[in-house]
Structures are given as C-alpha cells and as structure tokens.
Write an enzyme that holds these catalytic residues in place. Structure first.
Site, PDB file in Angstrom:
ATOM      1  N   LEU A  58     -16.029  30.144  12.538  1.00 30.97           N
ATOM      2  CA  LEU A  58     -16.099  29.365  13.881  1.00 30.97           C
ATOM      3  C   LEU A  58     -16.203  30.512  14.992  1.00 30.97           C
ATOM      4  O   LEU A  58     -15.747  31.622  14.701  1.00 30.97           O
ATOM      5  CB  LEU A  58     -15.066  28.399  14.199  1.00 30.97           C
ATOM      6  CG  LEU A  58     -14.856  27.197  13.327  1.00 30.97           C
ATOM      7  CD1 LEU A  58     -13.625  26.283  13.903  1.00 30.97           C
ATOM      8  CD2 LEU A  58     -15.987  26.209  13.346  1.00 30.97           C
ATOM      9  N   ASP A  59     -16.779  30.232  15.987  1.00 26.83           N
ATOM     10  CA  ASP A  59     -16.954  31.387  17.021  1.00 26.83           C
ATOM     11  C   ASP A  59     -15.599  31.389  17.724  1.00 26.83           C
ATOM     12  O   ASP A  59     -14.955  30.630  17.649  1.00 26.83           O
ATOM     13  CB  ASP A  59     -17.958  30.818  18.108  1.00 26.83           C
ATOM     14  CG  ASP A  59     -19.268  31.185  17.680  1.00 26.83           C
ATOM     15  OD1 ASP A  59     -19.491  31.727  16.793  1.00 26.83           O
ATOM     16  OD2 ASP A  59     -20.301  30.092  18.067  1.00 26.83           O
ATOM     17  N   LYS A  60     -15.297  32.537  18.424  1.00 34.46           N
ATOM     18  CA  LYS A  60     -13.987  33.049  18.859  1.00 34.46           C
ATOM     19  C   LYS A  60     -13.772  31.884  19.830  1.00 34.46           C
ATOM     20  O   LYS A  60     -12.236  31.315  19.590  1.00 34.46           O
ATOM     21  CB  LYS A  60     -14.154  34.354  19.609  1.00 34.46           C
ATOM     22  CG  LYS A  60     -12.709  34.436  20.459  1.00 34.46           C
ATOM     23  CD  LYS A  60     -12.978  35.607  21.558  1.00 34.46           C
ATOM     24  CE  LYS A  60     -11.746  36.117  22.300  1.00 34.46           C
ATOM     25  NZ  LYS A  60     -12.216  36.910  23.404  1.00 34.46           N
TER      26      LYS A  60
ATOM     27  N   THR B 141     -14.584  28.535  19.822  1.00 35.88           N
ATOM     28  CA  THR B 141     -14.826  27.290  19.062  1.00 35.88           C
ATOM     29  C   THR B 141     -13.652  27.197  18.728  1.00 35.88           C
ATOM     30  O   THR B 141     -13.168  27.489  17.653  1.00 35.88           O
ATOM     31  CB  THR B 141     -16.192  27.073  18.421  1.00 35.88           C
ATOM     32  OG1 THR B 141     -17.327  27.474  19.333  1.00 35.88           O
ATOM     33  CG2 THR B 141     -16.377  25.705  17.823  1.00 35.88           C
TER      34      THR B 141
ATOM     35  N   ARG C 189     -24.940  25.848  19.815  1.00 33.11           N
ATOM     36  CA  ARG C 189     -25.229  26.457  21.213  1.00 33.11           C
ATOM     37  C   ARG C 189     -26.501  26.756  21.476  1.00 33.11           C
ATOM     38  O   ARG C 189     -26.965  26.362  22.311  1.00 33.11           O
ATOM     39  CB  ARG C 189     -24.161  27.783  21.369  1.00 33.11           C
ATOM     40  CG  ARG C 189     -22.715  27.330  20.939  1.00 33.11           C
ATOM     41  CD  ARG C 189     -22.032  28.723  20.805  1.00 33.11           C
ATOM     42  NE  ARG C 189     -21.942  29.600  21.945  1.00 33.11           N
ATOM     43  CZ  ARG C 189     -21.386  30.740  22.102  1.00 33.11           C
ATOM     44  NH1 ARG C 189     -20.852  31.113  21.117  1.00 33.11           N
ATOM     45  NH2 ARG C 189     -21.412  31.445  23.167  1.00 33.11           N
TER      46      ARG C 189
END
Length: 317
Positions: free
Chosen positions: A139-141, A143, A238
């Site tokens: 997961l993105d930082k 998210t 995104r």
C-alpha cells in the site's frame, strides 16, 4: 541477519510467454523474486533452461523447462527494528495487518528504517528467509488499510499466484472530487510517467490495469466510492480516478490544486484544507488460505480522518 533457505523450483514455459527473453519469462513465472536477482541467478548458472545455462537476453519458447536451484540469503541491508504493528489475524502461514497512514511498507532510498518491513523482521525474524520479507502486495505510504504477509515460502508462492490469477479480493473506499452519476470500470494500461518519473500515468504500452468502482454516497461536490481492484499496479486507483477527472481528495501527486466548494461550511473548508493525504483506505481483503484452502476475509473500519471528512461532507448537504 544471516539466515538462508534453499530454493528448488521447476516450471514449463506456457504458450503466451513463448519467444520472449529468458529474464522476462523468469520474471513472469517467478514474480516473488526481483528481476535483478533473477538475472544474477541466470548469470551464475542457478536458473537453467532445459538443463543448460543461457543468457538473460536469449529467447526461450513454449515447452522449455526452467529449473531454479539456489540458496536465498537474507538481505543484510534490512534491519529488524521494533515497531508497533496492528495485527488483525495471525497463524503459522499468514499475517494480516491494518496499516496506518504515514507508514512506508518497504525500505527504499530515503526510507531505510522505520518501515513496516523493518518492524515485521523484528516481530517475526524468520521472514528474512522469504522474498520481500513475506510482503505479498503493498500500500502507498499514506493509504491505510489491510495487507497480507506470508510467513513461509509455500504460503508466499501460493498467495503470489492468487494475485496473478486475480483471485485475491481487494476492496477500497475513497472520496473523490466531483459528483459521479454512476459507477463503472476503468480499463486503461498504466506505466511510468514519461516526464515525472515518480508518477504513473495512462500510457499506450503500459501494463494492463482494471479498476471497478461504484457510488456509495453523493455530496454537493464530492463522491464516496467503493473500488475493487482486478489488477494491482502502482498508484492504480489514484491514477485511474484522476484520469477520468475524479481525483482523490488530498492526493498530493494526482489531485491537482486544492478545491474548496463555493458556499461550503467553514467546517468543511477546514477539513479539506487539513486533509493532506489521498482519501483512500483498503477496506476489505479476501483470499484463499494457503494451508486450509478456504476463502477467508477481513474488513477494516475507515480511519478517523476519513470519517471526519465524510461527516463534514454530509453536514454540508
């Protein structure tokens, strides 16, 4: 850490990969290992084709048999560090985590310590024997939400194959700018942005990316949506939402300039100005358990900042 584990794998090249370079085929058939590591194994003679040593650039064909015999040594650059982990489930094969915002998953330039991986190695040292410390998907930082980590090589291979076969269920919730009339599907390929290298973009020769979304609630200038991933490309939700002109609230890369709706309440304006990360949460995660073969799933409540955002949007109706 100096832990190591023996790897012994054999696989036959399927028709769709026929005629491609050896390193490309290896990356497709052994996705749990990095392209660089596979190229080294090819060069060192650990990854053979029909029992013979070939070069990474050599083309191979359907029916060829790849055999990998090597010892995987733990990456000594990964340091085990104590870190609070929100573990929602654990057994001998898997860990399911609920990742908070502002948490980097994997060490990289500028983030060598303090990551989720560092904390996992401290909590479960045997993860150093597994590719990427057992992390199956990221997961993105900024998210938040659910992730699965494999605790042994067999579980890791099974879960990676489930991802490839699109059997892992990943549902997200997001708040986007703009009022959607209905849900839909975005089926557009993604790749690295041609100019801004830290970004991703819809490009003609990119990798397949499919995102399904449906409306949960509409507000005056925003929409609360549920998103289901069919593929899992970097920044997929995104980029896809931004591409169809419904960027995520607070997205620093793809959201554009801050938009405050005309005539909105002071409370909503304050919440929107203070929302400094993409409004995206991995709400539900489901997969076939690698040991029992049963379908298992978990759900995670929206974090406080997204709940506050939704409450402010509702109050502004």
């Amino acid at each position: 850490m100096n832990l190591s584990t023996k790897i012994s794998l054999q696989v036959q090249v399927p028709d769709p990969l026929s005629g491609q370079r050896l390193d490309q085929v290896a990356a497709s058939l052994f996705p749990e290992y990095s392209r660089g590591r596979l190229q080294n194994w090819i060069k060192e003679g650990n990854l053979l084709v029909n029992g013979k040593v070939l070069r990474s650039k050599d083309k191979i064909y359907a029916g060829d048999r790849l055999s990998l015999e090597t010892v995987l040594v733990a990456d000594e650059t990964w340091v085990a560090e104590p870190k609070e982990l929100n573990i929602v489930y654990e057994d001998d094969d898997v860990l399911v985590l609920d990742k908070p915002v502002n948490t980097v998953v994997h060490p990289a330039a500028g983030n060598r310590s303090g990551t989720l991986l560092n904390g996992l190695l401290h909590y479960c040292p045997q993860l150093s024997e597994i590719p990427r410390a057992g992390i199956v998907h990221r997961l993105d930082k900024d998210t938040s939400g659910l992730m699965v980590v494999a605790k042994n090589l067999q579980a890791h291979r099974i879960l990676v194959k489930q991802l490839q076969r699109r059997e892992v269920e990943r549902e997200y919730e997001a708040v986007v700018i703009g009022v959607m009339t209905a849900g839909g599907t975005v089926d557009l390929p993604l790749g690295r942005h041609p100019v801004h290298r830290q970004k991703r973009a819809v490009i003609e020769n990119g990798k397949e990316a499919v995102t399904h979304y449906r409306v949960l609630s509409r507000y005056r200038s925003h929409t609360h949506i549920r998103v289901k991933l069919e593929t899992g490309r970097t920044h997929q939700i995104r980029v896809h939402m931004s591409h169809i002109r419904y960027p995520l609230v607070g997205d620093p890369l793809y959201g554009g300039r801050l938009q405050i709706p005309k005539g909105c309440s002071g409370t909503l304006a304050k919440v929107l100005k203070g929302f400094d990360r993409q409004a995206l949460h991995a709400r539900r995660l489901g997969f076939i358990h690698p040991h029992t073969g049963e379908m298992v799933s978990w759900e995670s409540e929206l974090p406080a900042d997204m709940q506050e955002l939704l409450a402010a949007l509702q109050a502004d109706m």
